[in-house]
Structures are given as structure tokens and as C-alpha cells.
Design a protein around this motif. Structure first.
Motif, PDB file in Angstrom:
ATOM      1  N   PHE A 161    -122.435  20.453 -54.968  1.00 56.76           N
ATOM      2  CA  PHE A 161    -123.240  19.944 -53.840  1.00 56.76           C
ATOM      3  C   PHE A 161    -122.412  19.641 -52.592  1.00 56.76           C
ATOM      4  O   PHE A 161    -122.851  18.899 -51.734  1.00 56.76           O
ATOM      5  CB  PHE A 161    -124.035  18.719 -54.293  1.00 56.76           C
ATOM      6  N   HIS A 162    -121.224  20.244 -52.498  1.00 56.75           N
ATOM      7  CA  HIS A 162    -120.378  19.925 -51.341  1.00 56.75           C
ATOM      8  C   HIS A 162    -121.047  20.302 -50.024  1.00 56.75           C
ATOM      9  O   HIS A 162    -120.844  19.663 -49.010  1.00 56.75           O
ATOM     10  CB  HIS A 162    -118.996  20.600 -51.465  1.00 56.75           C
ATOM     11  N   ASP A 163    -121.862  21.351 -50.045  1.00 52.49           N
ATOM     12  CA  ASP A 163    -122.489  21.812 -48.803  1.00 52.49           C
ATOM     13  C   ASP A 163    -123.971  21.464 -48.737  1.00 52.49           C
ATOM     14  O   ASP A 163    -124.721  22.115 -47.995  1.00 52.49           O
ATOM     15  CB  ASP A 163    -122.323  23.338 -48.677  1.00 52.49           C
ATOM     16  N   ILE A 164    -124.410  20.463 -49.477  1.00 56.31           N
ATOM     17  CA  ILE A 164    -125.842  20.152 -49.511  1.00 56.31           C
ATOM     18  C   ILE A 164    -126.356  19.770 -48.113  1.00 56.31           C
ATOM     19  O   ILE A 164    -127.516  19.993 -47.785  1.00 56.31           O
ATOM     20  CB  ILE A 164    -126.163  19.073 -50.571  1.00 56.31           C
ATOM     21  N   LEU A 187    -122.565  20.707 -34.253  1.00 57.93           N
ATOM     22  CA  LEU A 187    -123.757  20.536 -35.084  1.00 57.93           C
ATOM     23  C   LEU A 187    -123.427  20.882 -36.539  1.00 57.93           C
ATOM     24  O   LEU A 187    -123.773  20.156 -37.477  1.00 57.93           O
ATOM     25  CB  LEU A 187    -124.865  21.441 -34.544  1.00 57.93           C
ATOM     26  N   TYR A 188    -122.713  22.000 -36.718  1.00 59.29           N
ATOM     27  CA  TYR A 188    -122.344  22.456 -38.066  1.00 59.29           C
ATOM     28  C   TYR A 188    -121.510  21.384 -38.785  1.00 59.29           C
ATOM     29  O   TYR A 188    -121.723  21.093 -39.958  1.00 59.29           O
ATOM     30  CB  TYR A 188    -121.577  23.784 -37.977  1.00 59.29           C
ATOM     31  N   GLN A 189    -120.583  20.783 -38.058  1.00 60.86           N
ATOM     32  CA  GLN A 189    -119.697  19.789 -38.679  1.00 60.86           C
ATOM     33  C   GLN A 189    -120.472  18.582 -39.221  1.00 60.86           C
ATOM     34  O   GLN A 189    -119.992  17.864 -40.095  1.00 60.86           O
ATOM     35  CB  GLN A 189    -118.630  19.342 -37.675  1.00 60.86           C
ATOM     36  N   ARG A 190    -121.676  18.376 -38.702  1.00 61.28           N
ATOM     37  CA  ARG A 190    -122.508  17.256 -39.157  1.00 61.28           C
ATOM     38  C   ARG A 190    -122.935  17.410 -40.621  1.00 61.28           C
ATOM     39  O   ARG A 190    -123.406  16.465 -41.239  1.00 61.28           O
ATOM     40  CB  ARG A 190    -123.780  17.157 -38.291  1.00 61.28           C
ATOM     41  N   HIS A 191    -122.807  18.646 -41.196  1.00 56.30           N
ATOM     42  CA  HIS A 191    -123.281  18.835 -42.567  1.00 56.30           C
ATOM     43  C   HIS A 191    -122.539  17.937 -43.553  1.00 56.30           C
ATOM     44  O   HIS A 191    -123.055  17.594 -44.598  1.00 56.30           O
ATOM     45  CB  HIS A 191    -123.231  20.316 -42.988  1.00 56.30           C
ATOM     46  N   THR A 192    -121.321  17.536 -43.184  1.00 57.66           N
ATOM     47  CA  THR A 192    -120.530  16.670 -44.076  1.00 57.66           C
ATOM     48  C   THR A 192    -121.186  15.283 -44.183  1.00 57.66           C
ATOM     49  O   THR A 192    -121.435  14.783 -45.276  1.00 57.66           O
ATOM     50  CB  THR A 192    -119.098  16.524 -43.525  1.00 57.66           C
ATOM     51  N   GLN A 215    -115.940  14.760 -47.325  1.00 59.11           N
ATOM     52  CA  GLN A 215    -114.519  14.972 -47.000  1.00 59.11           C
ATOM     53  C   GLN A 215    -113.957  16.370 -47.281  1.00 59.11           C
ATOM     54  O   GLN A 215    -112.753  16.578 -47.134  1.00 59.11           O
ATOM     55  CB  GLN A 215    -113.677  13.930 -47.761  1.00 59.11           C
ATOM     56  N   HIS A 216    -114.801  17.341 -47.657  1.00 60.22           N
ATOM     57  CA  HIS A 216    -114.213  18.640 -48.033  1.00 60.22           C
ATOM     58  C   HIS A 216    -113.682  19.440 -46.841  1.00 60.22           C
ATOM     59  O   HIS A 216    -113.017  20.446 -47.027  1.00 60.22           O
ATOM     60  CB  HIS A 216    -115.190  19.484 -48.875  1.00 60.22           C
ATOM     61  N   HIS A 217    -113.953  18.971 -45.610  1.00 57.92           N
ATOM     62  CA  HIS A 217    -113.350  19.635 -44.444  1.00 57.92           C
ATOM     63  C   HIS A 217    -112.217  18.808 -43.831  1.00 57.92           C
ATOM     64  O   HIS A 217    -111.717  19.152 -42.767  1.00 57.92           O
ATOM     65  CB  HIS A 217    -114.414  19.940 -43.378  1.00 57.92           C
ATOM     66  N   GLU A 218    -111.845  17.721 -44.501  1.00 55.96           N
ATOM     67  CA  GLU A 218    -110.655  16.983 -44.052  1.00 55.96           C
ATOM     68  C   GLU A 218    -109.428  17.819 -44.416  1.00 55.96           C
ATOM     69  O   GLU A 218    -109.459  18.583 -45.378  1.00 55.96           O
ATOM     70  CB  GLU A 218    -110.581  15.605 -44.760  1.00 55.96           C
ATOM     71  N   THR A 244    -110.843  25.606 -52.607  1.00 57.15           N
ATOM     72  CA  THR A 244    -111.732  26.596 -53.244  1.00 57.15           C
ATOM     73  C   THR A 244    -112.842  27.039 -52.282  1.00 57.15           C
ATOM     74  O   THR A 244    -113.249  28.190 -52.290  1.00 57.15           O
ATOM     75  CB  THR A 244    -112.336  26.032 -54.547  1.00 57.15           C
ATOM     76  N   ASP A 245    -113.289  26.128 -51.439  1.00 63.12           N
ATOM     77  CA  ASP A 245    -114.317  26.449 -50.429  1.00 63.12           C
ATOM     78  C   ASP A 245    -113.779  27.522 -49.474  1.00 63.12           C
ATOM     79  O   ASP A 245    -114.432  28.525 -49.209  1.00 63.12           O
ATOM     80  CB  ASP A 245    -114.653  25.151 -49.671  1.00 63.12           C
ATOM     81  N   LEU A 246    -112.563  27.329 -48.985  1.00 66.23           N
ATOM     82  CA  LEU A 246    -112.001  28.301 -48.049  1.00 66.23           C
ATOM     83  C   LEU A 246    -111.748  29.643 -48.753  1.00 66.23           C
ATOM     84  O   LEU A 246    -112.043  30.706 -48.200  1.00 66.23           O
ATOM     85  CB  LEU A 246    -110.699  27.782 -47.418  1.00 66.23           C
ATOM     86  N   ASP A 248    -113.316  30.990 -51.227  1.00 62.22           N
ATOM     87  CA  ASP A 248    -114.574  31.727 -51.435  1.00 62.22           C
ATOM     88  C   ASP A 248    -115.123  32.261 -50.111  1.00 62.22           C
ATOM     89  O   ASP A 248    -115.676  33.352 -50.057  1.00 62.22           O
ATOM     90  CB  ASP A 248    -115.611  30.832 -52.129  1.00 62.22           C
ATOM     91  N   LYS A 249    -114.953  31.481 -49.046  1.00 66.96           N
ATOM     92  CA  LYS A 249    -115.421  31.962 -47.739  1.00 66.96           C
ATOM     93  C   LYS A 249    -114.616  33.185 -47.287  1.00 66.96           C
ATOM     94  O   LYS A 249    -115.174  34.153 -46.780  1.00 66.96           O
ATOM     95  CB  LYS A 249    -115.279  30.858 -46.687  1.00 66.96           C
ATOM     96  N   LEU A 250    -113.308  33.137 -47.461  1.00 67.42           N
ATOM     97  CA  LEU A 250    -112.463  34.253 -47.022  1.00 67.42           C
ATOM     98  C   LEU A 250    -112.764  35.528 -47.790  1.00 67.42           C
ATOM     99  O   LEU A 250    -112.838  36.609 -47.218  1.00 67.42           O
ATOM    100  CB  LEU A 250    -110.971  33.898 -47.219  1.00 67.42           C
TER     101      LEU A 250
HETATM  102 FE   LIG Z   1    -118.740  22.700 -45.839  1.00 69.66          FE
END
Ligand SMILES: [Fe+2]
Length: 356
Positions: A161-164, A187-192, A215-218, A244-246, A248-250
């Protein structure tokens, strides 16, 4: 069989591994012969790559780190939870716990876990597939770090649920295949923060798990968001999910970026250890994914062409290779196999068929 990026797929090729949508529906069954219409439809759905049958390569066994049943169940539960959160800010925690538990059990019973499967999911349902991938990669990293069951289950739930918070953002911010404008980025950064607010209000939901969303974008050096936390001040689970988030995105070509191959994504992450990422996490993450996954067509320093047939955790850049053609390009009949781990004079110099 071998993995072929979608832009290199041609009519007449035979699919050797099924492609599923986010709700577990079969988008394309194994054994189907591709037609121009199928290919167009797969491109519209945002499918990244396919496993196709290749006579020359022969049969290869590529096992996922968790069973197909568990992966599809995880996708379904994540999608349900995320779809519902806007209307009814409640999660069916029993279902979530049960699927996270299944993933943990399967991973723990698998002795030598290394991710070999190339991503063949449809990008149109990106968030769900991404969440499940991040959960699995985070758990393998957690196992490598020596976490016990209870801690692994917390890590898995936080990763899932990191990106919920994304579900609470306007759709046009998420579905861009170009870099975001400054205003969109804010706006996107607000998802945290939005994600944390939802999760922390849930009954029986651990606060440390909710912090993964926050905190997953810290970043290790304090250049992340939303609070510019540094090093040890960043939640332990969030430090793992940051990596792991980065990754998978890459490897999926998120945000309209060109898709990275596993070795390129790994290089980027290793180069940013102690800058963006906690060194311990990078150390343990490095061996969870195959640098050259099974089914990758490669060129050796001897100019021979081959396909990766087996990977070793201890020797990530030295897999076992089936040599298919000699240095002059002449087909080997029959092909022979070469263990790079036992042949220090041989090495992979290039990946073929990926357009780079
Ligand atoms: Fe995220």
C-alpha cells in the motif's frame, strides 16, 4: 522460449507464457499465435514484453518466485482495496493479511530466491502490478536482511500500500507519458501524505506500516520528500521500499521513460547507494534480482551468441549460457552449454534483441 519486448514482437510468433490483467483475467493465453490485431491490442493495453516460443533457444524453465495463484490473488485484493478506498476508507485487513502471509510463506519455503521473470504485465493497470511487485521485491530483500515472519508481514503490507495515496490524486497527474510540470509534480508528491492519512486512520493498522506510504520517497541524503528526512530517521520499511519502488519503475518504463534492463536499473541503484539509498538495503537488494534473467539473448566476448538458461545468486554476472551460434554467426547443432561461473575467461559483453 525467450522474452521479447513488445516493439520487437511480430505476427506469427507463438506466445509461451500467458499475460494477465490486474483482475486476474487472461489477456492472452499461452500457445496463441500472434496476429497483427493481437499485437495492436497488447500495445493498447500497455503490455511491455512477451515470452515467445523460439525453436533455436528451445525450452527453458522460468519459475516465478511466488505461485501464479498467489500473485493473482494479491493483485485482486490490492485492486479491490485501492478501488474502494475513495468511497469507503476501510480495508478488509483480514484478506490483506492472509495474502501477505501466503507470499511470505512461499518466499520462505523457496531456498534460493532470485527474480528471473521479465515483466509481462499490462501497464494500463500499472499501480496494482507495481504494488505487488514492490511487495515481493521488498520481502525478498527483508528475508536477505534476516527479518523474521512478523516483521516480514508488516513490511509486505506497507509495500503493498505504499502508493495508496495515488488513488486520491486526479487521474491526469498519474497517466502522463511525459515528465510532469512543476505544478503537477507538487500535486503528485502529495500522494505520500494522502496515503499516510488514509492508512493511519484504519483500525488495527500499524502506524509504522502506514509510515511506508509517507516516507518511501525520502532519500538517504535528505533530498527526498515530503519531510527531507535523512539516514536513520527514515522508517526502516520505507528505506527498503524506496529501492524496490525505483527498481520496478525503471524496469517497467514508468512515466514515459525508456524501459531499463535489469542490469541497467541495478547499476543506477548501486551508483546511488549512500546518496539516495541506505547502503545496507542496496547490499541486500542487489542479489534478489537476476542481472541477466533466464531467456535473455546475449553475446559473449568470444563473439558467440547464446541464451541465459540458469542464474546463480553468488555469481550474478556469470550465469549458465546455452551457446546457439558460433563467432561467425553459424548455428550450433546441437547447442552446447557453458557455465560462466566456471569459465573466468568468458563473459557477457552485450544483450541482444533489446535494441541497445
Ligand atoms: Fe510513490
Amino acid at each position: 522460449m525467450r522474452a521479447v519486448p513488445i516493439d520487437k514482437v511480430r505476427a506469427g510468433m507463438q506466445v509461451s507464457r500467458a499475460v494477465y490483467g490486474a483482475s486476474g483475467e487472461t489477456l492472452l493465453a499461452a500457445g496463441v499465435t500472434l496476429t497483427p490485431r493481437y499485437i495492436q491490442r497488447l500495445q493498447e493495453l500497455g503490455v511491455l514484453a512477451l515470452y515467445i516460443h523460439d525453436e533455436e533457444v528451445g525450452d527453458l524453465e522460468i519459475n516465478d518466485v511466488v505461485s501464479e495463484k498467489t500473485r493473482l490473488q494479491a493483485l485482486k485484493i490490492t485492486k479491490e482495496a485501492m478501488d474502494n478506498i475513495r468511497l469507503n476508507p476501510d480495508l478488509e485487513l483480514a484478506k490483506v493479511n492472509s495474502v501477505v502471509n501466503d507470499i511470505v510463506e512461499e518466499l520462505l519455503s523457496n531456498k534460493d530466491i532470485i527474480v528471473n521473470l521479465v515483466d509481462i504485465r499490462a501497464m494500463n493497470d500499472y499501480t496494482f502490478g507495481h504494488s505487488v511487485n514492490v511487495a515481493i521485491l521488498s520481502l525478498i530483500t527483508g528475508i536477505a536482511m534476516g527479518y523474521e515472519r512478523e516483521k516480514l508481514c508488516k513490511l509486505g503490507t506497507g509495500a503493498l500500500f505504499h502508493d495508496i495515496g495515488n488513488t486520491l490524486l486526479p487521474e491526469n497527474v498519474l497517466n502522463q507519458d511525459r515528465p510532469l510540470t512543476g505544478e503537477e509534480e507538487n500535486l503528485y508528491q502529495r500522494h505520500t501524505v494522502l496515503g499516510f492519512e488514509v492508512l493511519r486512520k484504519l483500525e488495527n493498522f500499524s502506524l509504522s506500516v502506514a509510515h511506508v506510504a509517507l516516507q518511501h520517497h525520502e532519500r538517504y541524503d535528505g533530498t527526498g520528500y515530503p519531510r527531507q528526512l535523512q539516514k536513520g530517521a527514515i522508517n526502516e520499511f520505507a528505506r527498503i521500499v524506496a529501492v524496490t519502488d525505483l527498481y520496478d519503475k525503471l524496469t517497467s518504463g514508468w512515466g514515459g521513460q525508456p524501459r531499463c534492463l535489469p542490469f541497467q536499473a541495478l547499476e543506477l541503484i548501486i551508483a546511488n547507494r549512500e546518496k539516495f539509498f541506505h547502503p545496507d538495503v542496496v547490499e541486500n537488494f542487489m542479489n534478489t534480482v537476476a542481472v541477466f534473467p533466464i531467456g535473455t539473448l546475449i553475446m559473449l566476448n568470444t563473439q558467440e551468441k547464446g541464451v541465459v538458461v540458469q542464474t546463480y545468486k553468488e555469481y550474478p554476472t556469470r550465469p549458465r549460457v546455452r551457446v546457439l551460434a558460433d563467432s561467425g554467426g553459424k548455428r550450433m547443432v546441437p547447442p552446447y552449454e557453458l557455465d560462466l561461473a566456471l569459465n573466468p575467461n568468458c563473459c557477457i559483453v552485450r544483450i541482444l534483441d533489446e535494441g541497445n
